[in-house]
Design a protein around this motif. Sequence first.
Motif, mmCIF file in Angstrom:
data_model
loop_
_atom_site.group_PDB
_atom_site.id
_atom_site.type_symbol
_atom_site.label_atom_id
_atom_site.label_comp_id
_atom_site.label_asym_id
_atom_site.label_seq_id
_atom_site.Cartn_x
_atom_site.Cartn_y
_atom_site.Cartn_z
ATOM 1 N N THR A 93 0.804 -1.220 0.000
ATOM 2 C CA THR A 93 0.000 0.000 0.000
ATOM 3 C C THR A 93 0.838 1.273 0.000
ATOM 4 O OG1 THR A 93 -1.760 -1.188 1.151
ATOM 5 C CG2 THR A 93 -1.836 1.200 1.256
ATOM 6 N N ILE A 157 -7.607 1.525 0.700
ATOM 7 C CA ILE A 157 -6.456 2.260 0.178
ATOM 8 C C ILE A 157 -5.454 1.346 -0.516
ATOM 9 C CG2 ILE A 157 -6.598 4.241 1.703
ATOM 10 C CD1 ILE A 157 -4.689 2.912 3.605
ATOM 11 N N HIS A 160 -7.028 1.384 -3.942
ATOM 12 C CA HIS A 160 -7.494 2.680 -4.446
ATOM 13 C C HIS A 160 -6.647 3.797 -3.844
ATOM 14 C CE1 HIS A 160 -11.082 0.671 -6.079
ATOM 15 N NE2 HIS A 160 -11.132 0.013 -4.932
ATOM 16 N N GLU A 161 -5.589 4.145 -4.524
ATOM 17 C CA GLU A 161 -4.682 5.192 -4.051
ATOM 18 C C GLU A 161 -5.423 6.519 -3.848
ATOM 19 O OE1 GLU A 161 -0.972 6.908 -2.971
ATOM 20 O OE2 GLU A 161 -1.502 4.804 -3.312
ATOM 21 N N GLU A 162 -6.446 6.761 -4.658
ATOM 22 C CA GLU A 162 -7.159 8.031 -4.584
ATOM 23 C C GLU A 162 -7.949 8.202 -3.286
ATOM 24 O OE1 GLU A 162 -9.868 5.029 -6.636
ATOM 25 O OE2 GLU A 162 -7.742 5.584 -6.669
ATOM 26 N N ASN A 163 -8.138 7.120 -2.518
ATOM 27 C CA ASN A 163 -8.903 7.222 -1.276
ATOM 28 C C ASN A 163 -8.071 7.686 -0.090
ATOM 29 O OD1 ASN A 163 -11.277 6.371 -2.451
ATOM 30 N ND2 ASN A 163 -10.998 4.223 -1.913
ATOM 31 N N LYS A 164 -6.764 7.754 -0.250
ATOM 32 C CA LYS A 164 -5.900 8.033 0.903
ATOM 33 C C LYS A 164 -6.176 9.388 1.535
ATOM 34 C CE LYS A 164 -1.922 5.057 0.099
ATOM 35 N NZ LYS A 164 -0.460 4.995 -0.107
ATOM 36 N N GLN A 165 -6.524 10.358 0.746
ATOM 37 C CA GLN A 165 -6.752 11.691 1.293
ATOM 38 C C GLN A 165 -7.953 11.718 2.226
ATOM 39 O OE1 GLN A 165 -7.104 14.758 -1.664
ATOM 40 N NE2 GLN A 165 -7.329 16.407 -0.164
#
Length: 351
Positions: A93, A157, A160-165
């Motif tokens: 991750t 995460i 889905h890298e875009e969910n980290k924020q």
Amino acid sequence: MGSKRQFRIWRGDENGGDLQDYTIEVNEGEVVLDVIHRLQATDAPDLACRWNCKAGKCGSCSMEINGKPRLGCMTRMSTFEENETVTVTPLRTFPVIRDLVTDVSFNYEKARETPAFAPPEDLAPGDYRMQQVDVERSQEFRKCIECFLCQTVCHVIRDHEENKQAFSGPRYFIRAAELDMHPLDTKTDRKEYAQAEQGLGFCNITKCCTEVCPEHIKITDNGIIPMKERVVDRKYDPLVWLGSKIFRRGQNEQVRAGAQPQVGVHHGLHSHAGGSHDPGAEAQAQRGLNWNREVPHPTAPAVDERGRLPLSELTFDRPAAPSPFGDDVTFPLPTEHLNYAHPEQDEKKKH
């Protein structure tokens, strides 16, 4: 004399890499981290790997072994077949720095975003007093060694890298739950913060975080699920909704008459201060956590097939939240029921 075993270890950096094969001597009683140290001393002195205590308490040697996030110092070689190839890769991750070392700064950023424990202003540190039942309630979550295995295995995460924020992850959900259960914490909006800012709603309770926890913390059952239930109570409970209508009626009439509304009160909408409808709490939420946005009230309550919702928060007769262990459990817990007990202890008793 040890035996030769086959290993595949990922070698590379942020620019790329691949799996390399090694034949390494393994002795009885060794763990994966022992083998990696032997490899560093013999065939691959430039292999990068984090470690510190070698006792399962620092969380430094987190890696993925045969695809499962584990601690290298707690994974015994005896758990693998002798002819099995053991594959060791970095945490998937997080960005790779080199070889088995990853950049886990994401977790420290989320830790800084989490509001700290806020004790009562009129109590000095030496004057804190708690009931033992309240101590037991949150003590389980304090066993976390921050190995971040739960963070790396969480598919929200991981895939889905875009969910980290917008997603803090299991480690910080149990931190929020721990503080929400703490009777001396004066912040009343922990639940709302978890739902609005930490992304609690993203979690769909697959329990993969609980499965990989080396401290056997029941992250999902004792932390995330109770927190979700309390969020639902505050956000969708019809009695809370009715109370908001009753207690805000006078304020709404003042607004219609041209009176200046109170600071922090948002008429017609609920702020993140939640179902308490305390103007002070709402002002603190908007000012201290800087959310700066409002959440519309849901159009209908979420109820079960009988049209009912549990009213635990309204009827609970003790401070803080209901115990995740259940009301029929007495403390201290028997040894066989402790979370840090050996997972195979029941099987041993049968034999």
